[in-house]
Design an enzyme around this catalytic site. Structure first.
Site, PDB file in Angstrom:
ATOM      1  N   ALA A 198     -45.374 -17.695  66.787  1.00  0.00           N
ATOM      2  CA  ALA A 198     -45.533 -17.419  68.220  1.00  0.00           C
ATOM      3  C   ALA A 198     -44.217 -16.986  68.857  1.00  0.00           C
ATOM      4  CB  ALA A 198     -46.094 -18.653  68.938  1.00  0.00           C
TER       5      ALA A 198
ATOM      6  N   ARG B 251     -36.234 -16.562  69.633  1.00  0.00           N
ATOM      7  CA  ARG B 251     -36.882 -17.603  70.433  1.00  0.00           C
ATOM      8  C   ARG B 251     -38.369 -17.598  70.088  1.00  0.00           C
ATOM      9  NH1 ARG B 251     -36.442 -17.199  76.346  1.00  0.00           N
ATOM     10  NH2 ARG B 251     -36.885 -19.437  76.251  1.00  0.00           N
TER      11      ARG B 251
ATOM     12  N   SER C 217     -51.491 -17.709  58.038  1.00  0.00           N
ATOM     13  CA  SER C 217     -52.148 -18.021  59.317  1.00  0.00           C
ATOM     14  C   SER C 217     -51.282 -17.634  60.507  1.00  0.00           C
ATOM     15  CB  SER C 217     -52.492 -19.511  59.385  1.00  0.00           C
ATOM     16  OG  SER C 217     -51.328 -20.312  59.457  1.00  0.00           O
TER      17      SER C 217
ATOM     18  N   ASP D  63     -43.038 -23.275  51.171  1.00  0.00           N
ATOM     19  CA  ASP D  63     -42.296 -22.761  52.318  1.00  0.00           C
ATOM     20  C   ASP D  63     -41.331 -23.786  52.885  1.00  0.00           C
ATOM     21  OD1 ASP D  63     -44.028 -24.534  53.772  1.00  0.00           O
ATOM     22  OD2 ASP D  63     -45.483 -22.926  54.019  1.00  0.00           O
TER      23      ASP D  63
ATOM     24  N   ASP E 174     -54.545 -27.968  45.446  1.00  0.00           N
ATOM     25  CA  ASP E 174     -53.260 -27.289  45.379  1.00  0.00           C
ATOM     26  C   ASP E 174     -52.115 -28.180  45.838  1.00  0.00           C
ATOM     27  OD1 ASP E 174     -54.407 -25.018  44.376  1.00  0.00           O
ATOM     28  OD2 ASP E 174     -54.178 -23.810  46.174  1.00  0.00           O
TER      29      ASP E 174
ATOM     30  N   THR F 162     -49.700 -17.359  51.068  1.00  0.00           N
ATOM     31  CA  THR F 162     -51.131 -17.502  51.369  1.00  0.00           C
ATOM     32  C   THR F 162     -51.431 -18.821  52.074  1.00  0.00           C
ATOM     33  OG1 THR F 162     -51.469 -18.343  49.114  1.00  0.00           O
ATOM     34  CG2 THR F 162     -51.911 -16.013  49.495  1.00  0.00           C
ATOM     35  N   ALA F 163     -50.383 -19.515  52.534  1.00  0.00           N
ATOM     36  CA  ALA F 163     -50.572 -20.793  53.222  1.00  0.00           C
ATOM     37  C   ALA F 163     -50.272 -20.615  54.713  1.00  0.00           C
ATOM     38  CB  ALA F 163     -49.679 -21.858  52.571  1.00  0.00           C
ATOM     39  N   TYR F 164     -49.375 -21.435  55.265  1.00  0.00           N
ATOM     40  CA  TYR F 164     -49.076 -21.402  56.695  1.00  0.00           C
ATOM     41  C   TYR F 164     -48.618 -20.019  57.142  1.00  0.00           C
ATOM     42  CZ  TYR F 164     -47.134 -23.256  61.134  1.00  0.00           C
ATOM     43  OH  TYR F 164     -46.846 -23.515  62.442  1.00  0.00           O
TER      44      TYR F 164
END
Length: 298
Positions: A219, A182, A200, A155, A80, A195-197
């Site tokens: 996060a 933040r 996850s 992205d 990909d 469907t990538a980063y």
């Protein structure tokens, strides 16, 4: 035998990695595909970087721009990541792309190498599904001047350095303030990149037909700061408010050392990548294969 694609370009990434072939294996695979295309009535050229990497010199070599100007189809052999790179470059030409994956099937390179003849034969004669994927157009603006500009298919990611603390980012959508966030960073993902980063990091998957993006914090400091789905008609602006060693990534293209006050502006590009899939292809079957849904079931 007539074909819908008279001039086909072969494109590949061939390093010793999970996303590429190497050495004699690469040349052998490409030679076999080229011979098959010739038997189907196609004129075959090889992308110049691919030709240099594999030593496949019995066919004319073309630059990416020449492929866009002269070829009816690009046949991409790799993973990909290979398809993302060439897709960005050929989108402005409208050149359709078919992906052959020599390893595990990809989300957008969905034809296995050991089955390419059976699968490609009807596709070359017009039996295929067309899948348009809009690109993202991103700019980095510093002191009212564009210092970096790129297209992305997956992205745009703004994140902190490996050893630094959180960053603070001011996020606007369509000129309206969303929040000062933040977090370790922020992902703006297309349906292709969902469907990538972004996945996850806890974001949702977007069907490719949805004209939208997903905004996913990485996060976040405030746990109520959750992913949100946006219409891609609006420009997204991300301003660096605070933080050290902040960088921006546009698929595989990076700009390190963003400064406080830098603004990353993301809008929908006027260009789409044209993927061709085997007839009967559907997105959910791809998800089942890649994400191993229904394993152990009927």
């Amino acid at each position: 035998m007539t074909t819908n694609f008279r001039h086909v370009a072969l494109i590949g990434k061939y390093q010793a990695s999970s996303s590429g072939l190497s050495g004699d294996t690469a040349c052998q695979a490409l030679s076999g595909i080229a011979a098959f295309l010739t038997r189907q009535g196609c004129t075959v050229s090889v992308e110049s970087g691919t030709a240099a990497s594999t030593g496949l010199d019995q066919y004319p070599s073309l630059s990416v721009d020449d492929i866009g100007a002269h070829c009816d189809l690009g046949l991409v052999v790799g993973g990909d990541g290979t398809m993302l790179g060439i897709g960005r470059q050929l989108a402005r030409h409208g050149t359709p792309l078919i992906g052959i994956n020599q390893g595990r099937l990809g989300f957008i390179t969905d034809i296995p190498l050991d089955a390419y003849e059976h699968t490609l034969t009807p596709m070359l004669h017009g039996e295929y599904e067309e899948d348009l994927r809009p690109l993202m157009h991103a700019r980095v603006v510093r002191d009212e001047r564009v210092v970096f500009e790129a297209l992305a298919m997956n992205d745009v990611v703004v994140n902190r350095g490996a050893t630094s603390g959180m960053v603070e980012l001011r996020v606007e959508v369509g000129g309206q303030l969303v929040a000062n966030q933040r977090a370790d960073g922020l992902i703006i993902a297309s349906p292709t990149g969902s469907t990538a980063y972004a996945l996850s990091a806890g974001g949702p998957m977007l069907h490719p037909s949805i004209p939208g993006w997903v905004l996913v914090p990485i996060a976040p400091h405030t746990l109520s700061n959750r992913p949100i789905v946006l219409a891609d008609a609006n420009e997204v602006a991300v301003e660096v408010v605070s933080g050290r060693d902040v960088s921006a990534n546009f698929d595989m293209q990076s700009l390190a050392s963003l400064l406080h006050g830098d603004r990353i502006l993301v809008k929908r590009s006027e260009h789409c990548v044209r993927f061709l899939h085997p007839q009967g292809w559907n997105y959910f079957a791809t998800l089942r294969k890649k994400l191993r849904w229904n394993e152990g079931g009927s």
